[in-house]
Design a protein around this motif. Structure first.
Motif, short mmCIF file in Angstrom:
data_model
loop_
_atom_site.label_atom_id
_atom_site.label_comp_id
_atom_site.label_asym_id
_atom_site.label_seq_id
_atom_site.Cartn_x
_atom_site.Cartn_y
_atom_site.Cartn_z
N VAL A 31 0.97 -1.36 -0.05
CA VAL A 31 0.13 0.04 -0.02
C VAL A 31 0.72 1.31 -0.20
CG1 VAL A 31 -1.67 1.31 1.34
CG2 VAL A 31 -1.96 -0.92 0.98
N LEU A 32 1.79 1.11 1.02
CA LEU A 32 2.60 2.28 0.85
C LEU A 32 3.54 2.55 -0.20
CD1 LEU A 32 3.74 2.34 4.60
CD2 LEU A 32 1.99 3.63 3.73
N PHE A 33 4.24 1.50 -0.81
CA PHE A 33 4.55 1.71 -2.21
C PHE A 33 3.77 2.06 -3.35
CE2 PHE A 33 6.92 -0.28 -5.86
CZ PHE A 33 8.18 0.64 -5.67
N ALA A 34 2.60 1.62 -3.32
CA ALA A 34 1.70 1.95 -4.18
C ALA A 34 1.29 3.53 -4.13
CB ALA A 34 0.34 1.43 -4.22
N VAL A 35 1.33 4.22 -3.17
CA VAL A 35 1.01 5.42 -2.92
C VAL A 35 2.29 6.26 -3.27
CG1 VAL A 35 0.60 7.52 -1.26
CG2 VAL A 35 -0.71 5.33 -1.13
N LEU A 36 3.37 5.97 -2.91
CA LEU A 36 4.51 6.57 -3.37
C LEU A 36 4.90 6.67 -4.77
CD1 LEU A 36 7.26 7.86 -2.17
CD2 LEU A 36 8.33 5.57 -2.36
N CYS A 37 4.53 5.43 -5.31
CA CYS A 37 4.70 5.50 -6.70
C CYS A 37 3.78 6.49 -7.57
CB CYS A 37 4.33 3.85 -7.43
SG CYS A 37 5.85 2.78 -7.12
N ASP A 38 2.63 6.47 -7.16
CA ASP A 38 1.38 7.26 -7.59
C ASP A 38 1.84 8.90 -7.47
OD1 ASP A 38 -0.36 5.43 -8.39
OD2 ASP A 38 -1.64 5.70 -6.66
N LEU A 39 2.60 9.03 -6.24
CA LEU A 39 2.97 10.56 -6.07
C LEU A 39 4.34 10.97 -6.94
CD1 LEU A 39 2.69 10.74 -2.21
CD2 LEU A 39 1.13 12.03 -3.82
N ILE A 40 5.20 9.94 -6.87
CA ILE A 40 6.41 9.98 -7.84
C ILE A 40 6.05 10.14 -9.16
CG2 ILE A 40 8.47 8.95 -8.71
CD1 ILE A 40 8.61 8.16 -5.69
N GLY A 41 4.97 9.20 -9.69
CA GLY A 41 4.46 9.05 -11.14
C GLY A 41 4.08 10.35 -11.43
N TYR A 42 3.16 11.03 -10.70
CA TYR A 42 2.31 12.22 -10.76
C TYR A 42 3.27 13.45 -11.00
CZ TYR A 42 -1.08 16.11 -10.68
OH TYR A 42 -1.81 17.19 -10.53
N PHE A 43 4.27 13.55 -10.14
CA PHE A 43 4.99 14.73 -10.11
C PHE A 43 6.27 14.72 -11.15
CE2 PHE A 43 3.14 15.44 -5.90
CZ PHE A 43 2.45 16.55 -6.09
N THR A 44 6.70 13.34 -11.70
CA THR A 44 7.52 13.34 -12.69
C THR A 44 7.13 13.01 -14.01
OG1 THR A 44 7.67 10.94 -12.43
CG2 THR A 44 9.25 12.28 -11.02
N LYS A 45 5.61 13.02 -13.97
CA LYS A 45 4.98 12.82 -15.29
C LYS A 45 5.48 11.35 -15.84
CE LYS A 45 3.47 17.09 -15.61
NZ LYS A 45 2.91 17.43 -14.21
N ASN A 46 5.54 10.51 -15.23
CA ASN A 46 5.95 9.18 -15.48
C ASN A 46 4.88 7.73 -15.25
OD1 ASN A 46 7.15 6.60 -15.86
ND2 ASN A 46 9.05 6.85 -14.65
N PRO A 47 4.10 7.81 -16.32
CA PRO A 47 2.83 6.81 -16.23
C PRO A 47 3.24 5.43 -15.74
CG PRO A 47 2.90 7.56 -18.32
CD PRO A 47 3.99 8.41 -17.63
N ARG A 48 4.33 5.06 -16.35
CA ARG A 48 4.67 3.68 -16.02
C ARG A 48 4.67 3.28 -14.41
NH1 ARG A 48 10.37 3.63 -19.23
NH2 ARG A 48 10.13 5.62 -18.00
N LEU A 49 5.00 4.48 -13.51
CA LEU A 49 4.88 3.99 -12.25
C LEU A 49 3.21 3.78 -11.62
CD1 LEU A 49 7.50 6.81 -10.77
CD2 LEU A 49 7.56 3.98 -10.72
N TYR A 50 2.26 4.37 -12.64
CA TYR A 50 0.99 4.10 -12.35
C TYR A 50 0.85 2.66 -12.33
CZ TYR A 50 0.35 9.10 -12.76
OH TYR A 50 0.40 10.53 -12.75
N GLU A 51 1.34 1.85 -13.43
CA GLU A 51 1.15 0.42 -13.47
C GLU A 51 1.72 -0.37 -12.10
OE1 GLU A 51 -0.40 -2.78 -15.82
OE2 GLU A 51 -0.63 -0.63 -15.86
N VAL A 52 2.59 0.11 -11.93
CA VAL A 52 3.39 -0.44 -10.71
C VAL A 52 2.60 -0.25 -9.51
CG1 VAL A 52 5.48 -0.47 -8.89
CG2 VAL A 52 5.94 -0.04 -11.69
N SER A 53 1.93 0.96 -9.28
CA SER A 53 1.04 1.14 -8.26
C SER A 53 -0.29 0.47 -8.19
CB SER A 53 0.84 2.63 -8.19
OG SER A 53 -0.44 2.99 -7.36
N TRP A 54 -0.75 0.16 -9.48
CA TRP A 54 -2.10 -0.48 -9.68
C TRP A 54 -1.77 -2.23 -9.30
CZ3 TRP A 54 -6.49 -2.04 -9.94
CH2 TRP A 54 -7.08 -3.23 -10.43
N TRP A 55 -0.61 -2.69 -9.56
CA TRP A 55 -0.39 -4.37 -9.34
C TRP A 55 -0.16 -4.20 -7.94
CZ3 TRP A 55 -2.52 -7.66 -12.04
CH2 TRP A 55 -2.67 -7.37 -13.24
#
Length: 166
Positions: A31-55
């Motif tokens: 859960v914490l890693f998913a939230v972190l990936c979402d935040l980093i993905g949002y601020f760095t504009k890296n949507p690949r992290l959204y996939e990591v967060s989803w899984w």
């Protein structure tokens, strides 16, 4: 009927050690890693992290129900003494609630992902931060139960069996 159940060990469990903390640590990390990936993905504009967060959310949602089941079994076998009862009850209530909240957030994330996997709305990020806050509070309660109240530790189980906490 009780004759068919395995005997309880020095931790007051029918198996070698507590399973709930083992399973729940996976949930916490995912859960914490998913939230972190979402935040980093949002601020760095890296949507690949959204996939990591989803899984991570997906597997955390499955795992939390396993953690809750073991938590219920172990809470029932804990024989908490009066000082620990309120904390254990609150931890149980939040654990069940958290499983529903996590399932809801994961379902929301599935809808967002199916519409456009490269975009994550701000309200979802806010929900993720609230989820992380609830997880941190739940970890705090679990820590109290183990490190302060000593549930399922050999010394507390022995003292309970000897009637020290009656």
């Amino acid at each position: 009927m009780l004759d068919y159940l395995p005997p309880l060990n020095e931790h007051n469990l029918p198996y070698p050690d507590t399973m709930h903390p083992i399973v729940v640590h996976f949930v916490i990390a995912m859960v914490l890693f998913a939230v972190l990936c979402d935040l980093i993905g949002y601020f760095t504009k890296n949507p690949r992290l959204y996939e990591v967060s989803w899984w991570n959310l997906f597997f955390a949602t499955i795992s939390i129900f396993i953690a809750v089941i073991f938590g219920q079994i172990e809470a029932g076998l804990a024989q908490p003494y009066p000082a620990a009862v309120d904390i254990l009850s609150l931890h149980t209530l939040i654990g069940w609630s958290l499983s529903g909240i996590l399932a809801g957030i994961t379902a929301w994330r599935y809808i967002i992902r199916s519409r456009n996997p490269k975009v994550l709305p701000i309200p979802f990020l806010g929900a993720g931060l609230v989820l992380a806050g609830i997880v941190f509070f739940q970890v705090y309660l679990g820590d109290l139960l183990v490190w302060v109240y000593g549930l399922h530790t050999v010394e507390v189980v022995k003292a309970t069996r000897e009637g020290f906490f009656q």
